[in-house]
Each structure stands twice: as C-alpha cells, then as structure tokens.
Design an enzyme around this catalytic site. Structure first.
Site, PDB file in Angstrom:
ATOM      1  N   ARG A   1      52.226  40.762  47.177  1.00 12.99           N
ATOM      2  CA  ARG A   1      51.553  42.051  47.444  1.00 12.99           C
ATOM      3  C   ARG A   1      50.159  41.779  48.012  1.00 12.99           C
ATOM      4  O   ARG A   1      49.766  40.620  48.157  1.00 12.99           O
ATOM      5  CB  ARG A   1      51.477  42.926  46.187  1.00 12.99           C
ATOM      6  CG  ARG A   1      50.882  42.255  44.991  1.00 12.99           C
ATOM      7  CD  ARG A   1      51.319  42.977  43.694  1.00 12.99           C
ATOM      8  NE  ARG A   1      51.239  42.077  42.569  1.00 12.99           N
ATOM      9  CZ  ARG A   1      50.122  41.800  41.896  1.00 12.99           C
ATOM     10  NH1 ARG A   1      48.997  42.376  42.235  1.00 12.99           N
ATOM     11  NH2 ARG A   1      50.145  40.966  40.880  1.00 12.99           N
TER      12      ARG A   1
ATOM     13  N   SER B   1      35.807  34.671  48.140  1.00  9.82           N
ATOM     14  CA  SER B   1      35.339  36.056  47.995  1.00  9.82           C
ATOM     15  C   SER B   1      33.840  36.070  48.244  1.00  9.82           C
ATOM     16  O   SER B   1      33.155  35.075  47.963  1.00  9.82           O
ATOM     17  CB  SER B   1      35.612  36.545  46.568  1.00  9.82           C
ATOM     18  OG  SER B   1      34.905  37.741  46.314  1.00  9.82           O
TER      19      SER B   1
ATOM     20  N   TYR C   1      35.084  34.466  37.694  1.00  5.32           N
ATOM     21  CA  TYR C   1      35.628  34.663  39.050  1.00  5.32           C
ATOM     22  C   TYR C   1      34.670  34.099  40.102  1.00  5.32           C
ATOM     23  O   TYR C   1      35.076  33.406  41.034  1.00  5.32           O
ATOM     24  CB  TYR C   1      35.850  36.166  39.249  1.00  5.32           C
ATOM     25  CG  TYR C   1      36.515  36.577  40.547  1.00  5.32           C
ATOM     26  CD1 TYR C   1      37.890  36.442  40.716  1.00  5.32           C
ATOM     27  CD2 TYR C   1      35.764  37.136  41.577  1.00  5.32           C
ATOM     28  CE1 TYR C   1      38.494  36.858  41.905  1.00  5.32           C
ATOM     29  CE2 TYR C   1      36.363  37.550  42.756  1.00  5.32           C
ATOM     30  CZ  TYR C   1      37.727  37.415  42.912  1.00  5.32           C
ATOM     31  OH  TYR C   1      38.321  37.826  44.086  1.00  5.32           O
TER      32      TYR C   1
ATOM     33  N   ALA D   1      34.766  30.300  40.133  1.00  7.30           N
ATOM     34  CA  ALA D   1      35.980  29.797  40.796  1.00  7.30           C
ATOM     35  C   ALA D   1      35.870  29.972  42.311  1.00  7.30           C
ATOM     36  O   ALA D   1      36.188  29.054  43.083  1.00  7.30           O
ATOM     37  CB  ALA D   1      37.214  30.535  40.269  1.00  7.30           C
ATOM     38  N   LYS D   2      35.393  31.137  42.738  1.00  8.96           N
ATOM     39  CA  LYS D   2      35.347  31.424  44.180  1.00  8.96           C
ATOM     40  C   LYS D   2      34.270  30.596  44.884  1.00  8.96           C
ATOM     41  O   LYS D   2      34.440  30.207  46.035  1.00  8.96           O
ATOM     42  CB  LYS D   2      35.132  32.927  44.415  1.00  8.96           C
ATOM     43  CG  LYS D   2      36.318  33.791  43.968  1.00  8.96           C
ATOM     44  CD  LYS D   2      37.589  33.445  44.731  1.00  8.96           C
ATOM     45  CE  LYS D   2      38.736  34.396  44.462  1.00  8.96           C
ATOM     46  NZ  LYS D   2      39.976  33.989  45.163  1.00  8.96           N
TER      47      LYS D   2
END
Ligand code: NDP
Length: 248
Positions: free
Chosen positions: A16, A143, A156, A159-160
């Site tokens: 998706r 991101s 997050y 990690a990004k």
C-alpha cells in the site's frame, strides 16, 4: 520501449501507500516487480491487483524485513522467480510515536529494527549479485523527519537520519561497481501512515507547506524512478527532499 523493461525491481512494503505507487509505476513500464509485506496473503493479493491494474508483472512475497533470515529467504525467492534484483527500493517503514519520557524499549527497538536494520539486511542481501552484474540501483526511503527532527518521533527520526549516513557510506563502498545508492526524503504524503492525523492537524500541516498541498504516492514514485533511471547514472549518495518545500 521503457528503460525498465525486464529489469528486476524489489520494493519492500509495496502492499500500500508509497511502495504501492512505486510498484505500479515500474510494473507499467515493463519491469518484473516484486513487492513484500509482513502477511503473505496481503502481499499476494496486492500483487495480483497491481498486475491487473497495470497489465504488468508483479509478484507478492511475505517477508518481515526486520528478520534477517526472512530477508535472505525473500532475496532467494525473488531470484528464483525473476533472476537477480537490479533495482532495490527500501520503502517499508513503521511509526511508534510517543514522547521520549514515555517511550517503551519495544517502541524504540521495533522502529529502529524495521526502518533501519531492515534496510541493512536488504542491501547486504542484494549487493553481491549487483557487484557481479556491475550494475545496480538502491533507493532508500527516509523522511524529512530524519533531516529536521520532530517531537514525539525520536525513534523514527533516529532511524530515518540513520538511513542517510548508511546510504552515503554504502554509496562510497559500491560506486566503483556502478551501483548507486540514493535517498528520497518525503514530506507529508497521504497514506495510511499519515491517515491517523485529525483534519485539524492535517490543515495545520498544509498551511506550513509552501505548495499548499500534501504529496501523493505518485510524487514519491516519480523521484524513485529518477534515481533508478539512466538519467541518474552519475548521481550517488544524494538525498532528494520531495516535500512541496516544507523542509527548506
Ligand atoms: P504505509 O503505512 O502506508 O505502508 C507501509 C508499508 O510498509 C506497507 O506496505 C507495509 O506492509 C510495509 N511494512 C511495514 N513494516 C514492514 C516490515 N517489517 N516488513 C515488511 N513490510 C513492512 O506507509 P507509507 O507508504 O506512508 O510509507 C512508506 C515509507 O515512506 C516508509 O518508510 C515511511 O517511513 C516513509 N515516509 C512516509 C511519509 C508519509 O507522509 N506517508 C513521509 C516520509 C517518509 P504490510 O502492512 O502489508 O506488512
């Protein structure tokens, strides 16, 4: 004929959202596309839908990219179905948001494991074949949060941001073999991941975006396609923000 005709493209998390849009684009240009998701039945159903929508070749595989053995199995299965992966799009990712003081070890670990360590597993698993072929394209989805940070997303963002350093290092390791490693850093894209925000939160974000609109999966797929294309043959270790100007 498209330059992607017959190319083997693996997109993690193509069931998706952004990954699905990437899969549709490559499949519509004649690539042999593999997608994966954590549930085999979901991945297979999404692949069937994509194949009938695009008239292209798409296969779905169950694989949790946070699991090293599962990733090895995925690369073997894709190799058996199509041949070696030439274009790897590391797109799969999750969020487990919360302020640092309340963040559980499990929320930290799950996000780092899926969003960063999973990319390490996937890149390592395809690199040997790409080196043998002396051609490969790796596109990692980070991101703008990894570049700018965001309260409530320390896991997050870490990690990004890690993806950026990882990609620049790997780009240097693989450049002499004609393998490029680049990063796309999306801004606010309408998918399930951002669907949990209220209408008021969404409006507040749109207000801050210079282009005054949110992005779509197709906006990101177009930039992934660029990094995979002949036109980007001399581009490696780059980070492309696709965010309507949000993080300028
Ligand atoms: P979605 O939540 O819509 O889709 C996530 C995809 O990743 C699904 O296909 C899901 O498949 C898959 N996935 C998640 N965890 C795993 C795992 N451990 N193993 C295999 N597949 C997994 O997210 P988006 O499409 O919005 O996001 C795609 C990427 O873009 C992510 O890396 C995200 O961080 C990044 N991004 C998104 C932004 C946005 O605004 N939407 C902004 C910036 C970056 P399944 O559930 O079937 O396992």
């Amino acid at each position: 004929m498209s330059e992607f005709e017959g190319k083997v493209v693996l997109i993690t998390g193509g069931t998706r959202g952004i990954g699905r849009a990437c899969a549709a684009l490559f499949a519509s240009e004649g690539a042999k596309v593999a997608i994966c998701g954590r549930t085999p039945a979901t991945a297979e159903a999404a692949a069937e839908e994509l194949a009938s929508e695009t008239g292209g070749t798409v296969k779905g595989f169950g694989c949790d990219i946070a699991d090293s053995d599962a990733v090895s199995g995925l690369i073997t299965a894709v190799g058996e179905a199509y041949g070696p992966v030439g274009i790897l799009v590391n797109n799969a990712g999750i969020t487990r948001d919360g302020l640092l003081m309340r963040m559980k070890d499990g929320d930290w670990d799950a996000v780092i494991q899926a969003n960063l360590t999973g990319i390490f597993y996937c890149c390592r698993a395809v690199a040997r074949d790409m080196m043998k072929e002396r051609w490969g394209r790796i596109i990692n989805v980070s991101s703008i949060i990894g570049l700018r940070g965001q309260a409530g997303q320390t896991n997050y963002a870490a990690a990004k941001a890690g993806i950026v350093g990882f990609s620049k290092s790997l780009a240097q390791e693989l450049a002499s073999r004609n393998i490029t490693v680049n990063v796309v850093a999306p801004g606010y894209i309408d998918t399930d991941m951002t669907g949990a925000l209220s209408e008021a939160q969404r409006e507040a974000i749109v207000e801050r975006i210079p282009m005054k609109r949110t992005g779509s999966g197709d906006d990101i797929a177009a930039s992934v396609r660029y990094f995979a294309s002949h036109g980007a043959a001399y581009v490696t270790g780059a980070v492309l923000q696709v965010d309507g100007g949000l993080a300028m």
